[in-house]
Design a protein around this motif. Structure first.
Motif, mmCIF file in Angstrom:
data_model
loop_
_atom_site.group_PDB
_atom_site.id
_atom_site.type_symbol
_atom_site.label_atom_id
_atom_site.label_comp_id
_atom_site.label_asym_id
_atom_site.label_seq_id
_atom_site.Cartn_x
_atom_site.Cartn_y
_atom_site.Cartn_z
ATOM 1 N N LEU A 4 7.702 2.453 -30.616
ATOM 2 C CA LEU A 4 6.340 1.836 -30.414
ATOM 3 C C LEU A 4 6.422 1.196 -29.031
ATOM 4 C CD1 LEU A 4 5.862 0.094 -33.911
ATOM 5 C CD2 LEU A 4 5.020 2.581 -33.094
ATOM 6 N N VAL A 5 5.524 1.529 -28.032
ATOM 7 C CA VAL A 5 5.478 1.108 -26.803
ATOM 8 C C VAL A 5 4.190 0.808 -26.394
ATOM 9 C CG1 VAL A 5 5.918 1.667 -24.329
ATOM 10 C CG2 VAL A 5 7.218 2.737 -26.187
ATOM 11 N N GLU A 6 4.224 -0.820 -26.200
ATOM 12 C CA GLU A 6 2.812 -1.261 -25.963
ATOM 13 C C GLU A 6 2.684 -1.298 -24.342
ATOM 14 O OE1 GLU A 6 5.031 -3.794 -29.264
ATOM 15 O OE2 GLU A 6 5.606 -2.761 -27.339
ATOM 16 N N SER A 7 1.396 -1.452 -24.096
ATOM 17 C CA SER A 7 0.751 -1.601 -22.665
ATOM 18 C C SER A 7 -0.614 -2.222 -22.762
ATOM 19 C CB SER A 7 0.833 -0.022 -21.914
ATOM 20 O OG SER A 7 -0.049 0.543 -22.725
ATOM 21 N N GLY A 8 -0.738 -2.633 -21.691
ATOM 22 C CA GLY A 8 -2.399 -3.132 -21.328
ATOM 23 C C GLY A 8 -2.482 -4.611 -21.428
ATOM 24 N N LEU A 18 -9.549 -7.565 -22.628
ATOM 25 C CA LEU A 18 -8.355 -6.536 -22.401
ATOM 26 C C LEU A 18 -8.290 -5.478 -23.547
ATOM 27 C CD1 LEU A 18 -5.342 -8.899 -21.417
ATOM 28 C CD2 LEU A 18 -6.497 -7.339 -19.964
ATOM 29 N N ARG A 19 -7.826 -4.325 -23.424
ATOM 30 C CA ARG A 19 -7.350 -3.417 -24.397
ATOM 31 C C ARG A 19 -6.145 -3.083 -24.337
ATOM 32 N NH1 ARG A 19 -9.298 2.794 -25.628
ATOM 33 N NH2 ARG A 19 -8.023 3.486 -23.739
ATOM 34 N N LEU A 20 -5.372 -3.750 -25.518
ATOM 35 C CA LEU A 20 -4.040 -2.904 -25.640
ATOM 36 C C LEU A 20 -3.880 -1.759 -26.316
ATOM 37 C CD1 LEU A 20 -2.687 -6.539 -27.027
ATOM 38 C CD2 LEU A 20 -2.922 -5.736 -24.617
ATOM 39 N N SER A 21 -2.873 -0.965 -25.695
ATOM 40 C CA SER A 21 -2.450 0.451 -26.523
ATOM 41 C C SER A 21 -1.075 0.347 -27.041
ATOM 42 C CB SER A 21 -2.650 1.234 -25.320
ATOM 43 O OG SER A 21 -3.713 1.531 -25.104
ATOM 44 N N CYS A 22 -0.756 1.080 -28.062
ATOM 45 C CA CYS A 22 0.568 1.184 -28.591
ATOM 46 C C CYS A 22 0.733 2.532 -28.811
ATOM 47 C CB CYS A 22 0.646 0.367 -29.570
ATOM 48 S SG CYS A 22 2.359 0.888 -30.590
ATOM 49 N N ALA A 23 1.640 3.144 -28.014
ATOM 50 C CA ALA A 23 1.973 4.671 -28.203
ATOM 51 C C ALA A 23 3.270 4.701 -29.216
ATOM 52 C CB ALA A 23 2.424 5.241 -26.957
#
Length: 122
Positions: A4-8, A18-23
């Motif tokens: 799991l990799v978060e960004s944003g 803000l919008r966070l994403s998790c790939a």
């Protein structure tokens, strides 16, 4: 295994968004329930929001209800957290989490990302 990799994350003024994403990658991540937790400085980690793998059922913590929205795009293996009306008390490191069921994601998820920092200034 699931990665799991978060960004944003970032710095935003109070009232901003803000919008966070998790790939997600690895083991059939689209079949997992996923969620967001956060840890504020000096505080315990707390559950923020979670969503079933179908997207049909979600859970939101009272502290962010009406301001944060969780969603997912299984075609992209990505989880999102739309955060509106941010407050200084939302300042924290936000972690993506995953497990087989939403009830577990909201309590003791097995898979964790490394986190992305959100700072809300006054």
């Amino acid at each position: 295994q699931v990665q799991l990799v978060e960004s944003g994350g970032g710095l935003v003024q109070a009232g901003g968004s803000l919008r966070l994403s998790c790939a997600a990658s690895g083991r059939t991540s689209s079949s997992l329930a996923m969620g967001w937790w956060r840890r504020a400085p000096g505080q315990e980690r707390e559950f923020v929001a979670g969503i079933e793998w179908t997207g049909d059922k979600a859970a939101i913590a009272d502290a962010v209800k009406g301001r944060f929205t969780i969603s997912r795009d299984n075609s992209k293996n990505t989880l999102y957290l739309q955060m509106n009306g941010l407050k200084p008390e939302d300042t924290a490191t936000y972690y993506c989490a995953a497990d087989n069921e939403l009830s577990v994601v909201s309590r003791t998820p097995y898979y964790w990302g490394r986190g992305t920092q959100v700072i809300v200034s006054t």
